[in-house]
Write a protein that holds these residues in place. Sequence first.
Motif, PDB file in Angstrom:
ATOM      1  N   THR A 105      -4.948  61.049  10.221  1.00 57.75           N
ATOM      2  CA  THR A 105      -3.874  61.315   9.366  1.00 57.75           C
ATOM      3  C   THR A 105      -2.953  62.312   9.918  1.00 57.75           C
ATOM      4  O   THR A 105      -1.640  61.943  10.187  1.00 57.75           O
ATOM      5  N   MET A 106      -3.399  63.211  10.771  1.00 59.02           N
ATOM      6  CA  MET A 106      -2.536  64.108  11.638  1.00 59.02           C
ATOM      7  C   MET A 106      -1.557  63.055  12.667  1.00 59.02           C
ATOM      8  O   MET A 106      -0.468  63.549  13.102  1.00 59.02           O
ATOM      9  N   GLY A 107      -2.442  62.158  13.292  1.00 55.72           N
ATOM     10  CA  GLY A 107      -1.532  61.318  14.307  1.00 55.72           C
ATOM     11  C   GLY A 107      -0.592  60.398  13.824  1.00 55.72           C
ATOM     12  O   GLY A 107       0.449  60.438  14.293  1.00 55.72           O
ATOM     13  N   ASN A 108      -0.893  60.232  12.410  1.00 51.36           N
ATOM     14  CA  ASN A 108       0.205  59.224  11.766  1.00 51.36           C
ATOM     15  C   ASN A 108       1.180  60.294  11.395  1.00 51.36           C
ATOM     16  O   ASN A 108       2.448  59.841  11.455  1.00 51.36           O
ATOM     17  N   ASN A 109       1.046  61.438  11.048  1.00 48.95           N
ATOM     18  CA  ASN A 109       2.286  62.621  10.883  1.00 48.95           C
ATOM     19  C   ASN A 109       3.006  62.618  12.094  1.00 48.95           C
ATOM     20  O   ASN A 109       4.285  62.585  12.270  1.00 48.95           O
ATOM     21  N   TYR A 110       2.323  62.857  13.127  1.00 48.37           N
ATOM     22  CA  TYR A 110       2.927  63.159  14.308  1.00 48.37           C
ATOM     23  C   TYR A 110       3.800  61.929  14.873  1.00 48.37           C
ATOM     24  O   TYR A 110       4.873  61.805  15.307  1.00 48.37           O
ATOM     25  N   LEU A 111       3.161  60.779  14.550  1.00 45.61           N
ATOM     26  CA  LEU A 111       3.979  59.450  14.981  1.00 45.61           C
ATOM     27  C   LEU A 111       5.221  59.280  14.211  1.00 45.61           C
ATOM     28  O   LEU A 111       6.424  58.982  14.962  1.00 45.61           O
ATOM     29  N   LYS A 112       5.265  59.696  12.718  1.00 41.95           N
ATOM     30  CA  LYS A 112       6.565  59.846  12.117  1.00 41.95           C
ATOM     31  C   LYS A 112       7.498  60.836  12.677  1.00 41.95           C
ATOM     32  O   LYS A 112       8.715  60.429  12.376  1.00 41.95           O
ATOM     33  N   LEU A 113       7.010  62.064  13.000  1.00 46.11           N
ATOM     34  CA  LEU A 113       7.965  62.916  13.462  1.00 46.11           C
ATOM     35  C   LEU A 113       8.251  62.488  14.887  1.00 46.11           C
ATOM     36  O   LEU A 113       9.076  63.155  15.545  1.00 46.11           O
ATOM     37  N   ASN A 114       7.901  61.407  15.637  1.00 41.61           N
ATOM     38  CA  ASN A 114       8.265  60.993  16.983  1.00 41.61           C
ATOM     39  C   ASN A 114       7.575  61.859  18.056  1.00 41.61           C
ATOM     40  O   ASN A 114       8.111  62.124  19.143  1.00 41.61           O
ATOM     41  N   LYS A 148       6.631  61.788   2.826  1.00 40.26           N
ATOM     42  CA  LYS A 148       7.395  61.973   4.003  1.00 40.26           C
ATOM     43  C   LYS A 148       7.507  63.695   4.239  1.00 40.26           C
ATOM     44  O   LYS A 148       8.515  63.948   5.058  1.00 40.26           O
ATOM     45  N   GLU A 149       6.680  64.232   3.923  1.00 38.39           N
ATOM     46  CA  GLU A 149       6.449  65.612   3.919  1.00 38.39           C
ATOM     47  C   GLU A 149       5.481  65.891   5.206  1.00 38.39           C
ATOM     48  O   GLU A 149       4.292  66.451   4.988  1.00 38.39           O
ATOM     49  N   TYR A 150       5.792  65.251   6.472  1.00 35.54           N
ATOM     50  CA  TYR A 150       4.680  65.428   7.429  1.00 35.54           C
ATOM     51  C   TYR A 150       4.590  66.518   8.039  1.00 35.54           C
ATOM     52  O   TYR A 150       3.136  66.720   8.411  1.00 35.54           O
ATOM     53  N   ALA A 151       5.208  67.507   8.203  1.00 35.96           N
ATOM     54  CA  ALA A 151       4.984  68.985   8.725  1.00 35.96           C
ATOM     55  C   ALA A 151       4.040  69.401   7.810  1.00 35.96           C
ATOM     56  O   ALA A 151       2.760  70.203   7.986  1.00 35.96           O
ATOM     57  N   ALA A 152       4.288  69.663   6.354  1.00 37.28           N
ATOM     58  CA  ALA A 152       3.437  70.142   5.461  1.00 37.28           C
ATOM     59  C   ALA A 152       1.942  69.497   5.364  1.00 37.28           C
ATOM     60  O   ALA A 152       0.876  70.218   5.237  1.00 37.28           O
ATOM     61  N   SER A 153       1.868  68.149   5.728  1.00 31.21           N
ATOM     62  CA  SER A 153       0.535  67.455   5.866  1.00 31.21           C
ATOM     63  C   SER A 153      -0.040  67.949   7.020  1.00 31.21           C
ATOM     64  O   SER A 153      -1.353  68.357   6.759  1.00 31.21           O
ATOM     65  N   ASN A 154       0.357  68.060   7.982  1.00 27.09           N
ATOM     66  CA  ASN A 154      -0.319  68.602   9.127  1.00 27.09           C
ATOM     67  C   ASN A 154      -0.727  70.026   9.171  1.00 27.09           C
ATOM     68  O   ASN A 154      -1.793  70.319   9.444  1.00 27.09           O
ATOM     69  N   HIS A 155       0.121  70.891   8.421  1.00 29.03           N
ATOM     70  CA  HIS A 155      -0.225  72.279   8.225  1.00 29.03           C
ATOM     71  C   HIS A 155      -1.528  72.166   7.253  1.00 29.03           C
ATOM     72  O   HIS A 155      -2.438  73.088   7.703  1.00 29.03           O
ATOM     73  N   LEU A 156      -1.588  71.489   6.273  1.00 29.94           N
ATOM     74  CA  LEU A 156      -2.864  71.457   5.259  1.00 29.94           C
ATOM     75  C   LEU A 156      -3.927  70.846   6.155  1.00 29.94           C
ATOM     76  O   LEU A 156      -5.125  71.488   6.102  1.00 29.94           O
ATOM     77  N   LEU A 157      -3.975  70.007   6.909  1.00 27.76           N
ATOM     78  CA  LEU A 157      -4.882  69.267   7.854  1.00 27.76           C
ATOM     79  C   LEU A 157      -5.424  70.485   8.755  1.00 27.76           C
ATOM     80  O   LEU A 157      -6.791  70.573   8.814  1.00 27.76           O
ATOM     81  N   LYS A 158      -4.743  71.109   9.256  1.00 28.27           N
ATOM     82  CA  LYS A 158      -5.017  72.243  10.420  1.00 28.27           C
ATOM     83  C   LYS A 158      -5.724  73.269   9.790  1.00 28.27           C
ATOM     84  O   LYS A 158      -6.936  73.872  10.445  1.00 28.27           O
TER      85      LYS A 158
END
Length: 892
Positions: free
Chosen positions: A247-256, A214-224
């Motif tokens: 995966t980036m889309g899934n993160n944004y989805l969880k972050l609404n 559930k560390e969605y922002a950290a996941s997106n930062h690593l992907l970028k």
Amino acid sequence: MRAIFALLFLLYFASALFAQNEDEQKLSRLQQNDQLSDWIYARLDHVAQNPAQRVPYLMQTQQLLWRRAKTYGEHEAMINLLNSQGYYLLLNSDILGSIDSYESAYSYYLKYKISNYEIVEYTLKPLSNNYTRLGDYERALYLQQLSLNFLIRTNDLPEHIAGAYSNLAISYRSMSNIPEAENCVKKGLRLVASNSQTQLLLYNIMADILFDKKEYAASNHLLKTTIHKQQAPYAGNANWYMSAYTTMGNNYLKLNHLKEADESFKIALTFGKRYFKTARFREKANILTQRGKIKLLQKEPTAALQFFNETLQTLHINDAQNRMMLSRLYADNKLMDVFEQMGNAYLQLGKPEEALKSLKLVLFTADQIRDTYADDKTKERLQGDLKRIAEKAIETCYFQYTRAKNRALLKEILLLAEQSKSRTLLDQTKKNQQLMANNQKDPLLVKRKSLVQAIVYEEKQAIENSGATSGSKQLGKLKYTLSLVEKQLNLRYKKLDLSEVQSSHNNIISQLPKAQVIEYFMGADALYLILIQHQEIVQVVKISGAKQIDQMLRSFTNTYFQQGPTAMLNAPKSFFRSSYKIYQTVFAGLKLLPQSPLIIIPDGAIGYLSFDGLITSDQFHEHLPISAWPFLIKKQAITYAFSLATLTANRPNQNSKQFTGLFITHLKNKNVPLPAVEEEASAIQKNISGTFLFNGAVDIKSFNRAYETSKVLHIGTHAYLFGKSQEPTVDFDKEKLFLFELLAKKGTPSLVVLSACRTADGLLTNGEGIISLSRGFAAIGTPATIAGLWNVNDLAAAQLSANFYRHLTKKNKAGEALHQAKLDWLAQSKKANDFYNLPYYWDSLIYMGADQEIELAPARNGWPIYAIIVATLLVAVLLYLTFRNRMGYTRK
């Protein structure tokens, strides 16, 4: 213009026909010259150039072979053929066919010892990936660990070894073993160069792990960061890009962040459509489903359905006119996901009937997936996931029923509850029945038996050596080999037909004994109570707040039973009131028939509860004897079942009246005397005759012999949950009997009495129930067990057992005999203290399974024997005296 087009078409057709004829001529020449390798490779080349016909063309190859392969090169060509079949079947979305081909390739490799072949890259890797796609992570892990060991042993490139770690990380992550997944990623990263493709792949997996944490922002930062380091898109890294943006889309989805999520999914889908026009169907379908979820969150169900239908087209379920072809359904968790989302869309549209159809398709697809699984742990995990779907479907039915009062919906609720309950147990039971019914001399069955025995041995060694893992490699190999044997058996004999299971569910009520039944369904949001009387569903009650109910039940059973009698002894009034509150909850609004047998089918934490000792009134009187308390046992005779389907699955197959008792009266290895067990055996001997074995005569061998030949098998010793895995265990002093050692046999007792502590207790598995010794005996064909939910009081166990058998010999059914034995305990006035009437002491043992009359030979009464002996002696004396008198008269 039309003439030109016609001419061009004829030229194209003629050239294609010429090329086809040329290929056929080439193949014919190669066959005439007996060039088997070249002939196989020519067919593979033809497939590569003609994608439209590749699968049917390729699958004909084995049938057209004129001889078997002989040389190393020919064997290599054969394994390449099998791997190619697996690859193209997967592209066609035929995962099960692809698995079959890759499994055949691996078996071929092992049989012919093709030592220099790159088996990891071309066989083990895609095969384990297929297992992962189905959710069969146990088999995937075995092959991935095998691949890793092979690469390390052969000093392969570090990049390849790191790739093996990445596959292991994906499986561990899918099994929710996040620490082990992270560990594999870290090991892989130590082996690879900076900015290499494998390093970036490992970073993608780490991003997925961060998503799970559930560390969605950290996941997106690593992907970028990794996208910035990646090379420009091309065919070789397009899948990486598609995965990263998904995966980036899934993160944004969880972050609404719905706009950003949709944009990421669009980019991912662009890569899929551009680079994988005839491949990666599952990945593209997943992205379409995710875009549909966004529309649901935006309250646009019609738009969402358009995406979901496109998903089904991508997976080849919908035809060109977007009509769903049910005959095309196959085992794939991507189908489960899209059907669930379609159900959500129809609910938003206010179409509960359509929603229910979609949700039932989720369960139908899951049944197909379950049939492919070899490991019971994998099945149990799937069953837990399905509980959520079943609850949504039940809620849909219940909502419709409250509006339309259509009683057919009540049956739907029952069938949905059944589909979410003890399905793995039912599978085990039916499989064991089928295997026992088939020819035991079949080499495959013999091989299966030896494999199962070897697995039991390895598991026992591991658990008895404090979880030692020295045999884990061998255990994995044995389980994988067993899975292949099981597949062959399914083909040879009648396969476990899940449609038959569903059909039996439809007739399940008519198969029930004439007793009232309460089936419980404990969901995440609500508890459902389903009451059946006279083989008809008469009530369904919904109680909101399932989490609070679950917590209350766990607290009650743990406080007053699992932790011993202290809390009950110190505060009987508090127990009285808590018990009454539980009674009100589990019988809320139900109109039971008084003094009528009641079958309880528990779910969730209700499985830890024994109902006999529940308090049925809120009127507590300080001076009232505990034996006079308003216990439920005084109103209802209660038995239990794992599910309606398992209740009718097992049938007694012993015609003997043989009773066998196995008693350990002294644990020498722990220097612990068990005098109550000796008293129990003595008390039973006064009521029935049979074979009574003690101490040194009791072992696993005598247990197995007694199980196959006895009408009733009684086990009196210690039992407990052993080790870190909390394995249900019976202690035979010299050796232990673990749950996993229970294997199907030709004969089964009608009843197994486990007069030991916590033999109905174990770990609670969502959707399967409590994994206990009692459940294990049901799996191998035992129609019924009597087992303990908590630590059995020695004195009570001895008297309850004796009274149970006394009532059993009076032609009572076994469940009723246990019921009367408990009432006898409450009625008995000669107790050291009234506190012994508290439920902790007498309510641990429960009857689980089909209630039945069991005929046993009564104990031999000594007086009749003595009378016969005396009478015989008197007759002999009289005859002697008469004869002597006659002789004396003659001499005169």
